[in-house]
Design an enzyme around this catalytic site. Structure first.
Site, PDB file in Angstrom:
ATOM      1  N   SER A 198      -3.707  -2.820  -1.273  1.00  8.40           N
ATOM      2  CA  SER A 198      -3.216  -2.143  -0.077  1.00  8.40           C
ATOM      3  C   SER A 198      -3.182  -3.128   1.085  1.00  8.40           C
ATOM      4  O   SER A 198      -3.189  -4.344   0.870  1.00  8.40           O
ATOM      5  CB  SER A 198      -4.125  -0.942   0.232  1.00  8.40           C
ATOM      6  OG  SER A 198      -3.540  -0.112   1.206  1.00  8.40           O
ATOM      7  N   ASN A 199      -3.122  -2.646   2.309  1.00  9.42           N
ATOM      8  CA  ASN A 199      -3.118  -3.536   3.480  1.00  9.42           C
ATOM      9  C   ASN A 199      -3.822  -2.837   4.641  1.00  9.42           C
ATOM     10  O   ASN A 199      -4.279  -1.710   4.514  1.00  9.42           O
ATOM     11  CB  ASN A 199      -1.678  -3.929   3.838  1.00  9.42           C
ATOM     12  CG  ASN A 199      -0.829  -2.723   4.139  1.00  9.42           C
ATOM     13  OD1 ASN A 199      -1.079  -2.006   5.095  1.00  9.42           O
ATOM     14  ND2 ASN A 199       0.172  -2.471   3.300  1.00  9.42           N
ATOM     15  N   HIS A 200      -3.880  -3.545   5.789  1.00 10.87           N
ATOM     16  CA  HIS A 200      -4.704  -3.067   6.905  1.00 10.87           C
ATOM     17  C   HIS A 200      -4.008  -2.084   7.835  1.00 10.87           C
ATOM     18  O   HIS A 200      -4.547  -1.773   8.893  1.00 10.87           O
ATOM     19  CB  HIS A 200      -5.157  -4.261   7.755  1.00 10.87           C
ATOM     20  CG  HIS A 200      -6.189  -5.103   7.083  1.00 10.87           C
ATOM     21  ND1 HIS A 200      -7.395  -4.593   6.697  1.00 10.87           N
ATOM     22  CD2 HIS A 200      -6.196  -6.412   6.741  1.00 10.87           C
ATOM     23  CE1 HIS A 200      -8.114  -5.553   6.141  1.00 10.87           C
ATOM     24  NE2 HIS A 200      -7.402  -6.673   6.152  1.00 10.87           N
ATOM     25  N   SER A 201      -2.814  -1.609   7.497  1.00  9.79           N
ATOM     26  CA  SER A 201      -2.116  -0.705   8.411  1.00  9.79           C
ATOM     27  C   SER A 201      -2.972   0.536   8.711  1.00  9.79           C
ATOM     28  O   SER A 201      -3.509   1.162   7.802  1.00  9.79           O
ATOM     29  CB  SER A 201      -0.790  -0.271   7.782  1.00  9.79           C
ATOM     30  OG  SER A 201      -0.247   0.788   8.521  1.00  9.79           O
ATOM     31  N   ALA A 226       3.632   0.361   6.389  1.00  8.01           N
ATOM     32  CA  ALA A 226       3.497  -0.984   5.829  1.00  8.01           C
ATOM     33  C   ALA A 226       3.435  -0.801   4.316  1.00  8.01           C
ATOM     34  O   ALA A 226       2.366  -0.560   3.744  1.00  8.01           O
ATOM     35  CB  ALA A 226       2.237  -1.659   6.353  1.00  8.01           C
TER      36      ALA A 226
END
Ligand code: CTP
Length: 411
Positions: free
Chosen positions: A218-221, A284
């Site tokens: 995943s990512n930090h959005s 994102a």
């Protein structure tokens, strides 16, 4: 005396002082706001008057504070509806747990709560309370609900309480920090009917691509920008469908929120939401997914490392931009870049076939991911509009106004 260049010149602030020991700091807050050029009008709750006197508040504010809902002379003179309508921003400092609970319930049994219920202006809360009260699940729920309703917060801060040397989170922010938050929150909301009759699709948050039943990519959005857009569009009268990846935010008020995990699910939910007048792709989306999700949790194998193979995810923005018959009239993408911001955004506009790209710099040192502020550039076929660093809510308000102007809604 000349007020030219004062940051709050000509701005009308309504300060609500609720009952808490931090009310003594409100006197300094009034002074700070006024020295920046603001005109400050004050409402005090009954409990607030136990901590500071209306006389002291009146002396610092330069006019008598309002205290009673049914004050005949004040009603004829100003009236609670005018009090609710005339300010540019309403600041509640200190905001108590009780007043927050009342706001969540929409109760109106005194002047402060009535004005807070009657207003269409933006509200900024500076809570102050005992740490146990702030951490109580009831207060946590209320704070979350108010945020999802569009109420802004500053603090509370960690540190020693004014009472009895207790420590924890619950201290009211210092007057200068509140003044800075006032400046950040002074922006015009879109008109309540700016998007009436329009349907808007918004994607928000990260996507989560599974590796096995317990792991994912995943990512930090944080979803803050996308959720703010969805809420703001709904407040402007639009029918809003928000397709959200996993975030730590409550569903915005008045918005149909669909929760998804993967990029593929986000694409499906977005396509199902069509037709729409405009679509905003603030999510994102993970660029890749793992080709074969393991059915069982992957176990360690005596030092032998797992090898993952990837497939590219569908590009939701590009797919919907090129939709043969259901392309929304206005398709807006975001571009998160760490270098050559405008050049890359222009390239993205062409590559994805959308109408606007909202470009922001996410390089190290900026706090775009997870933070509450954003500096954006709107890239269109006609050129670039650069907006100053402002809160994500202010960016959302600006975008909703621009969208309304483009779609030509009822104004
Ligand atoms: N986007 C999308 N689907 C994807 C990837 C991105 O809808 N699979 C959308 C995002 O929501 C955003 C825009 O495309 O509105 C640009 O996202 P960004 O991550 O900046 O661009 P990428 O396409 O991933 O390009 P790159 O990673 O090469 O910068």
């Amino acid at each position: 005396m000349s007020f030219v260049g004062m940051p709050l010149e000509g701005k009308k602030i309504l300060l609500v002082i609720a009952g808490g020991i931090a009310a003594y700091k409100s006197l300094d807050l009034i002074r700070r706001l006024r020295e920046r050029g603001a005109k400050v009008r004050v409402i005090m709750t009954r409990a607030a008057q136990e901590f500071v006197t209306p006389l002291a508040v009146g002396a610092v504010a330069g006019e008598r504070p309002f205290t009673e809902l049914f004050d005949l002379s004040a009603e004829f003179d100003i009236g609670h509806i005018r009090l609710a309508r005339e300010p540019d921003l309403i600041v509640v400092a200190p905001a108590t747990a009780d007043l927050m609970a009342k706001m969540v319930q929409g109760r109106a049994d005194d002047l402060a709560s009535t004005v807070l219920l009657a207003t269409e202006r933006r509200i900024l809360l500076a809570p102050a309370m005992n740490p146990a009260m702030w951490n109580n699940p009831a207060t946590r729920r209320n704070a979350e609900r108010l945020q999802a309703d569009g109420v802004a917060f500053i603090g509370p801060e960690a540190g020693e309480m004014a009472e009895s040397g207790e420590r924890g989170v619950g201290r009211m922010s210092e007057p200068l920090a509140i003044t800075a938050a006032v400046e950040k929150n002074l922006f015009d909301l879109p008109a309540r009917d700016a998007l009436i009759g329009k349907k808007i699709l918004v994607t928000s948050g990260p996507t989560r691509e599974p590796i096995d039943p317990v792991r994912y990519i995943s990512n930090h959005s944080s979803g803050k920008q996308g959720h703010a857009l969805a809420r703001m569009a709904a407040q402007a009268g639009a029918e809003v469908v928000l397709v959200s990846g996993p975030v730590n935010l409550p569903d915005p008020s008045g918005v149909k929120t669909i929760h998804v995990e993967t990029a593929q699910e986000m694409l499906n939910a977005s396509e199902n939401a069509l037709p729409a007048d405009a679509a905003i792709f603030a999510a994102a989306v993970a660029d890749w997914r793992v080709t074969q999700e393991a059915a069982q949790k992957m176990k360690k194998q005596d030092g032998k490392l797992p090898v993952l193979s990837f497939a590219e995810n569908p590009d939701i923005l590009a797919t919907i931009s090129r939709h043969s018959n259901l392309r929304p009239r206005l398709v807006i993408g975001f571009a998160a870049e760490t270098e050559k911001l405008i050049d890359n955004a222009r390239a993205k506009l062409l590559k994805k076939g959308c109408d606007w790209i909202v470009a922001n710099d996410v390089s190290t040192g900026t706090s775009t991911f997870g933070g509450t502020s954003n500096e954006v550039h709107i890239v269109t076929a006609n050129g670039v509009e650069s907006w100053p660093m402002q809160s994500k809510d202010a960016v959302a308000a600006g975008l909703v106004k621009k969208i309304a102007a483009t779609l030509g809604g009822a104004q």
